[in-house]
Enzyme design. Structure first.
Site, mmCIF file in Angstrom:
data_model
loop_
_atom_site.group_PDB
_atom_site.id
_atom_site.type_symbol
_atom_site.label_atom_id
_atom_site.label_comp_id
_atom_site.label_asym_id
_atom_site.label_seq_id
_atom_site.Cartn_x
_atom_site.Cartn_y
_atom_site.Cartn_z
ATOM 1 C CG HIS A 1 -8.483 -7.392 1.004
ATOM 2 N ND1 HIS A 1 -7.261 -7.538 0.804
ATOM 3 C CD2 HIS A 1 -8.262 -5.869 1.271
ATOM 4 C CE1 HIS A 1 -6.584 -6.996 1.444
ATOM 5 N NE2 HIS A 1 -7.813 -5.696 1.984
ATOM 6 N NE ARG B 1 -7.005 -9.970 5.458
ATOM 7 C CZ ARG B 1 -7.929 -9.320 4.969
ATOM 8 N NH1 ARG B 1 -7.514 -7.898 5.020
ATOM 9 N NH2 ARG B 1 -9.579 -9.756 4.388
ATOM 10 C CG HIS C 1 -10.232 -2.369 1.247
ATOM 11 N ND1 HIS C 1 -10.420 -2.276 3.071
ATOM 12 C CD2 HIS C 1 -8.819 -1.914 1.581
ATOM 13 C CE1 HIS C 1 -8.932 -2.792 3.625
ATOM 14 N NE2 HIS C 1 -8.108 -2.456 2.799
ATOM 15 C CE1 TYR D 1 -4.606 -1.069 0.671
ATOM 16 C CE2 TYR D 1 -2.581 -3.175 1.657
ATOM 17 C CZ TYR D 1 -4.532 -2.468 1.291
ATOM 18 O OH TYR D 1 -5.039 -2.856 1.346
ATOM 19 C CE1 TYR E 1 -2.350 -6.483 4.310
ATOM 20 C CE2 TYR E 1 -3.663 -6.113 2.251
ATOM 21 C CZ TYR E 1 -3.117 -5.990 3.418
ATOM 22 O OH TYR E 1 -4.041 -5.101 4.212
#
Lengths: 259, 184
Positions: free
Chosen positions: A180, A177, A182, A128, A167
């Site tokens: 995905h 995780r 958000h 991110y 990640y």
């Protein structure tokens, strides 16, 4: 052997322990009676939730006029180019270019037109653009991972982006995780506000992930999984994923009941 | 036909570069002659501040009318959209600059509040009532359905600039969070 870098706040709990907790919660739910269509707020396998979930039941409220309306967004708020996450910098981002598209409806199947959809995600390497993300994967100078769109008159939205990578995180040892995106959504009522995560069909990390499994009903969990859709795939350009979103049923006004 | 709603998931730790925007918490500019502040702190079950929460506010205009104005994401300084978004800071504090919310005739005025946070698996909805109009507050269906100790947590506290409304996610002073018909 766990090879993830060990941070000072790394929990000592193993994936096997978390996986066992997830399985136990699933068994208890399957054996119990009451259906749980909503995500469980008290799900201790997601360690950060332990002190952050209400312990009392949500209290029933009948919506007032304010809550039967919702903020309005429009062309002043969102430019069409904001739905393309691949053109926000000087060059092409690295990774698998994907179209993510679908329809936003309420619980009775009525489209949610002209409403705001916001997304944010990791890049193809699972990183991110956020100062708190310490994952030692490369930042992509051509990818921020933030997009916005308005639904059209039929409730349809469409983004062009890069498929996010999985990640690691520090919930437990060697925690990862599933990939995905958000999603943040508004309805026609304040009470329909939704922030959720869209996952990709077949992700091998599903059964290991406490956040995904905090939605304990397997059929409801399925509603967060996008499917590959060849009709959305663009030749020589991008693969396509379809994900429809259902908001809670908006409360009908007497006027609508008469229609 | 009733369809099962898509379930919520936590906003996670990394919304900070995505959801905030310029003047997101300023429904009116700071310094507006009628500006008031709605602010408070978000606490966890240990009473520690939650520094990675996000709150949204939705309110009627000062005349008690529902707002139907776009422009929240690019505020022009004049259009009142009735909606704002505020992140908590390192001390768990959030603040909105806004106008006094009106109410329907005879009804209690309140801010509708949405709470998101890392560690919070789905959004929570609540109300911050405006104190003062005791008759309207006493007649409010939600407040009158609550025991006194829980009811007080939903009424904002006046201060010099406006109102203070703390959010307790858990604990003895846990905020009353709401479920509406159709929530599933």
């Amino acid at each position: 052997m766990d090879s993830a870098p060990v941070g000072s706040d790394m929990a000592a709990v193993s994936q096997a322990t978390i996986t066992a907790e997830i399985a136990q919660a699933a068994c208890a739910y399957a054996a119990g009676g009451a259906a749980e269509p909503r995500t469980r707020l008290d799900y201790p396998s997601y360690r950060s939730s332990v002190l952050r979930h209400p312990t009392k039941d949500l209290h029933h409220a009948d919506p007032e006029m304010l809550e039967l309306s919702a903020p309005v967004f429009g062309e002043r708020d969102v430019a069409p180019v904001e739905a393309d996450l691949t053109i926000q910098h000087g060059g092409d981002p690295i990774g698998e270019r994907i179209v993510v598209a679908g329809r936003v409806t309420d619980g009775e199947g009525r489209p949610v037109p002209r409403q705001l959809v916001e997304i944010w995600q990791a890049n193809a390497a699972g990183r991110y653009i956020h100062q708190r993300d310490q994952h030692p994967a490369p930042i992509d100078p051509n990818f921020t991972g933030v997009g916005r769109a308005l639904t059209d008159e039929e409730g349809n939205y469409r983004f062009l982006t890069i498929k996010p990578g999985p990640y690691p995180w520090r919930n437990h040892q060697n925690a990862w995780r599933p990939a995905h995106i958000h999603f943040s959504l508004f309805g026609t009522d304040f009470t329909q506000r939704l922030i959720t995560q869209m996952y990709f069909r077949g992700d091998p990390l599903f059964e290991l992930d406490p956040i995904f499994n905090s939605t304990v009903d397997p059929k409801v969990r399925e509603l967060m999984v996008a499917d590959y859709d060849h009709n959305l795939t663009q030749p020589e350009f991008a693969t396509g994923y379809r994900w429809d979103i259902v908001l809670t049923g908006h409360v009908r006004t007497p006027f609508e009941e008469e229609q | 036909m009733i369809r099962t709603p898509t379930p919520g998931q936590t906003v996670g730790p990394f919304f900070g570069y995505a959801l905030p925007f310029e003047a997101d918490s300023q429904l009116v500019p700071v310094g507006h002659p009628d500006a008031i502040r709605l602010h408070g702190t978000v606490f966890d079950g240990h009473g520690d501040p939650v520094s990675d929460a996000l709150l949204e506010v939705w309110q009627l205009d000062p005349d008690g009318a529902a707002v139907r104005q776009q422009g929240s994401l690019h505020r022009d300084g004049y259009t009142f959209t009735g909606w704002g978004r505020a992140s908590t800071d390192a001390t768990g504090h959030y603040a909105f600059t806004t106008l006094w919310p009106g109410a329907e005739p005879g009804k209690a005025a309140f801010f509708a509040i949405t709470v998101f946070a890392r560690g919070l698996l789905d959004r929570l909805l609540t109300r911050a009532y405006i104190p003062g109009d005791e008759a309207a507050l006493a007649a409010d269906p939600l407040l009158s359905s609550l025991p006194a100790d829980r009811r007080s947590g939903l009424v904002a506290t006046p201060d010099l600039e406006g109102f203070r409304f703390d959010v307790h996610l858990q604990g003895d002073r846990e905020t009353v969070f709401l479920r509406y018909p159709g929530d599933g």
